[in-house]
Design an enzyme around this catalytic site. Structure first.
Site, PDB file in Angstrom:
ATOM      1  N   ARG A  27       0.833  -1.215   0.000  1.00 33.80           N
ATOM      2  CA  ARG A  27       0.000   0.000   0.000  1.00 33.80           C
ATOM      3  C   ARG A  27       0.865   1.262   0.000  1.00 33.80           C
ATOM      4  O   ARG A  27       0.388   2.352  -0.263  1.00 33.80           O
ATOM      5  CB  ARG A  27      -0.930   0.019   1.214  1.00 33.80           C
ATOM      6  CG  ARG A  27      -1.917  -1.121   1.281  1.00 33.80           C
ATOM      7  CD  ARG A  27      -2.685  -1.093   2.587  1.00 33.80           C
ATOM      8  NE  ARG A  27      -3.490   0.104   2.690  1.00 33.80           N
ATOM      9  CZ  ARG A  27      -4.746   0.198   2.262  1.00 33.80           C
ATOM     10  NH1 ARG A  27      -5.319  -0.848   1.686  1.00 33.80           N
ATOM     11  NH2 ARG A  27      -5.425   1.316   2.380  1.00 33.80           N
ATOM     12  N   TRP A  75       2.945   5.980   1.844  1.00 33.79           N
ATOM     13  CA  TRP A  75       3.154   6.464   0.480  1.00 33.79           C
ATOM     14  C   TRP A  75       3.013   7.968   0.582  1.00 33.79           C
ATOM     15  O   TRP A  75       1.916   8.474   0.841  1.00 33.79           O
ATOM     16  CB  TRP A  75       2.119   5.876  -0.472  1.00 33.79           C
ATOM     17  CG  TRP A  75       2.352   6.211  -1.906  1.00 33.79           C
ATOM     18  CD1 TRP A  75       3.382   5.796  -2.707  1.00 33.79           C
ATOM     19  CD2 TRP A  75       1.568   7.065  -2.733  1.00 33.79           C
ATOM     20  NE1 TRP A  75       3.253   6.312  -3.960  1.00 33.79           N
ATOM     21  CE2 TRP A  75       2.161   7.092  -4.014  1.00 33.79           C
ATOM     22  CE3 TRP A  75       0.401   7.792  -2.534  1.00 33.79           C
ATOM     23  CZ2 TRP A  75       1.633   7.823  -5.077  1.00 33.79           C
ATOM     24  CZ3 TRP A  75      -0.130   8.524  -3.578  1.00 33.79           C
ATOM     25  CH2 TRP A  75       0.500   8.533  -4.844  1.00 33.79           C
ATOM     26  N   GLU A 489       5.007   0.224 -16.038  1.00 35.65           N
ATOM     27  CA  GLU A 489       4.937   0.375 -14.575  1.00 35.65           C
ATOM     28  C   GLU A 489       5.823  -0.604 -13.827  1.00 35.65           C
ATOM     29  O   GLU A 489       6.134  -0.377 -12.672  1.00 35.65           O
ATOM     30  CB  GLU A 489       3.492   0.272 -14.079  1.00 35.65           C
ATOM     31  CG  GLU A 489       2.843  -1.067 -14.224  1.00 35.65           C
ATOM     32  CD  GLU A 489       1.449  -1.089 -13.577  1.00 35.65           C
ATOM     33  OE1 GLU A 489       1.200  -0.378 -12.607  1.00 35.65           O
ATOM     34  OE2 GLU A 489       0.608  -1.857 -14.062  1.00 35.65           O
ATOM     35  N   HIS A 505      -0.547   8.519 -39.174  1.00 35.76           N
ATOM     36  CA  HIS A 505      -0.913   9.947 -39.069  1.00 35.76           C
ATOM     37  C   HIS A 505       0.042  10.706 -38.168  1.00 35.76           C
ATOM     38  O   HIS A 505      -0.348  11.670 -37.512  1.00 35.76           O
ATOM     39  CB  HIS A 505      -2.361  10.056 -38.564  1.00 35.76           C
ATOM     40  CG  HIS A 505      -3.339   9.424 -39.483  1.00 35.76           C
ATOM     41  ND1 HIS A 505      -3.702   9.972 -40.698  1.00 35.76           N
ATOM     42  CD2 HIS A 505      -3.990   8.232 -39.405  1.00 35.76           C
ATOM     43  CE1 HIS A 505      -4.545   9.173 -41.308  1.00 35.76           C
ATOM     44  NE2 HIS A 505      -4.746   8.114 -40.559  1.00 35.76           N
TER      45      HIS A 505
HETATM   46  C1  AGP Z   1      -2.422  -1.286 -12.661  1.00 37.83           C
HETATM   47  O1  AGP Z   1      -1.413  -2.276 -12.804  1.00 37.83           O
HETATM   48  C2  AGP Z   1      -2.012  -0.188 -11.730  1.00 37.83           C
HETATM   49  N1  AGP Z   1      -1.620  -0.680 -10.472  1.00 37.83           N
HETATM   50  C3  AGP Z   1      -3.043   0.931 -11.661  1.00 37.83           C
HETATM   51  O2  AGP Z   1      -3.191   1.457 -12.959  1.00 37.83           O
HETATM   52  C4  AGP Z   1      -4.457   0.530 -11.158  1.00 37.83           C
HETATM   53  O3  AGP Z   1      -5.097  -0.264 -12.125  1.00 37.83           O
HETATM   54  C5  AGP Z   1      -5.276   1.814 -10.978  1.00 37.83           C
HETATM   55  O4  AGP Z   1      -4.632   2.611  -9.997  1.00 37.83           O
HETATM   56  C6  AGP Z   1      -6.714   1.546 -10.551  1.00 37.83           C
HETATM   57  O5  AGP Z   1      -6.734   0.870  -9.320  1.00 37.83           O
HETATM   58  P1  AGP Z   1      -8.122   0.211  -8.826  1.00 37.83           P
HETATM   59  O6  AGP Z   1      -8.491  -0.832  -9.819  1.00 37.83           O
HETATM   60  O7  AGP Z   1      -7.806  -0.345  -7.471  1.00 37.83           O
HETATM   61  O8  AGP Z   1      -9.134   1.336  -8.768  1.00 37.83           O
END
Ligand code: AGP
Length: 609
Positions: A27, A75, A489, A505
């Site tokens: 987290r 975080w 990512e 394009h």
């Molecule tokens: C996906 O691999 C990422 N960790 C991120 O894009 C994630 O999908 C996005 O933050 C949405 O999270 P959620 O599905 O918990 O809302």
């Protein structure tokens, strides 16, 4: 997003706090800290960087004797990730310590008010202000001081608080950020995530917005916003702690990729009864469906990409127009939403702030809301009119995989369910397509088997590239979006997804000798078109990795490398085509030595806007 935990009971608190934090490190992992009540005083330890630093700083959990405490993994939002800004934060008189997940939007004015009253602060955080605010209201009653301070806060917060005068009590507060109370025997807990509790108890209480939990070793009292005790349902967690452990895999991400056949089957099976789709508590009559003039799918990141993939199935089968919107954009575009709009909110965590805000905006404008969520009892699940749970089990890796594919199959089930209700297909076609959906677990397993050996070798070719293009058309383009995000990512290689027909394009100017292009070619009706796009980029020196099925001889002949997947019904093909792209990103990142489960700058769920 951060993780908070609280414990009070007959065991030493520190090892339990550290264990819980280790299960929530996904987290947020900029810093971590604990506060333990020892002999009428609050002892605090915190460390910048990974949790292991804190574990070492606390003698592997042997320091800080005490039977109640709180912990935090961070975080960073307010203030750089350093020791001073790490949680827990302490009040000026040292009597209170606090941990926090979320954002206090009015912290600056509260800080100024407190400074005018002589309070001095050591950190840049919003959280420290709350500790001082509680102190300023304290006249001996812990609960009253907490409630008074919290009544002044604006924003989203899950708080854990201890007071030196009340050594056996830990206080939890939840407002637009999750907090779950764990009920033990002679001990009680709270945490941001069930994964931190399930080693100790499977009996949990999900706090609703604005609720407080006064937690003692032999008693838990939940209060509403005005301090009145409320009756709460005790829920039973449906999975064991092993589901939240690596199980012998090198990374959670690889484990969760391999779990997808089972996870997708778990998402489908309970919703097929007697050859019919039954969507939990979500019942929409043909009349109600006929009143729906538009469906808006809104989400972030991979969940948004799931919406982009699912849109094709819903439109193709129901002929209801579908718009897929980035949640972070949706609420600022004065969206055209009314009572004839069905919003489908997609979110693995159920806590993404942008997605939650989009849900609330849609509700305000009259839409009914169906949420597709993995985390039971999460904020979005509780705010929606209807919820379809993904039943994927805990997803620990920051990069979602099983969370994505289970979202896809729920969108497919919804599409077929609605098409049947609207009589858009006959019984034969319904049965055929239902069979196609039910075959997805097997096809996903097949895609894993076909590529599990090939891709690690192929990754050696791509891991040191500066950028990679992912191209496709229609459903293949939607898959390319997710393939590019996975690559970015976790491997930190710049990757761009592009509609194959759009390349000429402008962007094709970037294609040079050796530029890697991943061409997704699983949409049978567009193979010839995509084949032409492969020729276009190859004519400019690109190195093409094609993703298709064995029968696609033409593409195989043109590409430099080919990854195979089993042929699948086109509108459902993204659930299978994405598998090699997940594996490619994983093995490229592994070849780059990246921290795959905890990529830099990311968190599992972004609970700030
Ligand atoms: C996906 O691999 C990422 N960790 C991120 O894009 C994630 O999908 C996005 O933050 C949405 O999270 P959620 O599905 O918990 O809302």
């Amino acid at each position: 997003m951060c993780g908070i935990i609280g414990y009070t009971g007959s065991q030493s608190a520190l090892p339990i706090l550290l264990d819980g934090l280790s299960r929530m490190e996904y987290r947020g992992y900029d810093s971590a800290g604990v506060a333990v009540l020892c002999d009428g005083k609050i002892e605090v330890e915190k460390a910048h960087g990974r949790l292991q630093n804190l574990i070492e700083k606390t003698g592997d959990g042997h320091a800080l004797p005490g039977f109640a405490g709180i912990g935090h993994t961070r975080w960073a939002t307010h203030g750089a990730p350093n020791d001073i800004n790490s949680h827990p934060h302490v009040s000026g008189d040292g009597r209170f310590a606090i941990v926090h997940n979320g954002i206090i939007e009015n912290f600056a004015e509260l800080k100024a008010e407190l400074e005018a009253r002589g309070h001095t602060f050591v950190s840049e955080t919003d959280t420290e202000v709350v500790a001082h605010l509680i102190e300023s209201y304290y006249k001996g009653d812990f609960k009253a001081a907490v409630m008074k301070a919290v009544s002044r806060l604006e924003g989203a917060y899950a708080l854990g608080i201890v007071c030196a005068d009340h050594p056996g009590t830990v206080f939890g507060v939840s407002k637009a950020a999750p907090l779950i109370v764990g009920l033990g025997i002679g001990e009680n807990f709270f945490a941001s995530d069930v994964t931190a509790l399930v080693s100790y108890t499977k009996n949990v209480i999900y706090l609703n917005d604005g609720e407080f939990a006064e937690v003692r070793s032999d008693d838990v009292v939940v209060y509403n916003e005005i301090g009145r005790p409320v009756e709460k349902t005790v829920s039973r967690v449906a999975w064991s702690i092993e589901a939240a452990e690596k199980g012998g895999y090198e990374h959670f991400m690889l484990k969760e990729i391999m779990e997808q056949p089972a996870a997708v089957k778990e998402a489908i099976a309970p919703r097929i009864k007697g050859g019919e789709i039954v969507l939990d508590d979500f019942e929409l009559s043909a009349e109600e469906l006929k009143k729906i003039r538009k469906i808006v799918i809104t989400a972030c990141g991979s969940a948004y990409h799931a919406g982009c993939c699912g849109r094709y199935a819903i439109e193709s089968l129901t002929r209801i127009p579908v718009e897929v919107k980035l949640a972070s954009e949706f609420r600022y575009e004065d969206p055209i939403i009314d009572e004839h709009t069905l919003m489908i909110i997609v979110s693995q965590s159920g806590e993404t702030a942008d997605t939650k805000a989009a849900l609330e905006e849609g509700r305000r404008r009259g839409a009914s809301v169906l949420a597709i969520v993995n985390v039971v009892g999460s904020t979005i699940a509780r705010l929606a009119d209807h919820v379809l749970y993904e039943w994927a089990g805990p997803e620990i890796a920051v990069a979602t995989t099983k969370g994505f594919t289970t979202q896809l199959v729920l969108l497919y089930l919804f599409a077929l369910y609605a098409a049947k209700k609207l009589k858009k297909l006959d019984d034969f076609e319904y049965a055929r397509l239902l069979g196609e959906i039910c075959s997805l677990p097997k096809r996903i397993q097949n895609a894993i088997d076909l590529n599990g050996q090939v891709i690690p070798r192929l990754a050696e070719k791509y891991h040191n590239k500066g950028s990679i293009f992912f191209i496709g058309r229609n459903t293949d383009y939607a898959v390319a979006l997710e393939g590019a995000l996975k690559m970015k990512e976790i491997s930190y290689i710049h990757a761009e997804s592009y509609a194959a027909g759009e390349l000429k394009h402008g962007t094709i100017a970037l294609i040079d000798d050796g530029t890697p292009v991943v061409a997704v070619c699983c949409n049978e009706s567009l193979l010839e078109k995509t084949a032409n796009n492969i020729l276009e980029v190859k004519a400019r020196g690109a190195e093409v990795l094609a993703l298709s099925f064995r029968e696609n001889r033409e593409i195989i002949a043109q590409a430099d490398d080919v990854l195979f997947v089993p042929k699948t019904e086109t509108v459902f093909s993204p659930a299978v085509a994405v598998i090699p792209l997940q594996l490619l990103a994983y093995y490229v990142a592994r070849a780059n030595g990246c921290d795959i489960d905890k990529p830099k700058n990311l968190a599992k769920s972004v609970t700030v806007e």
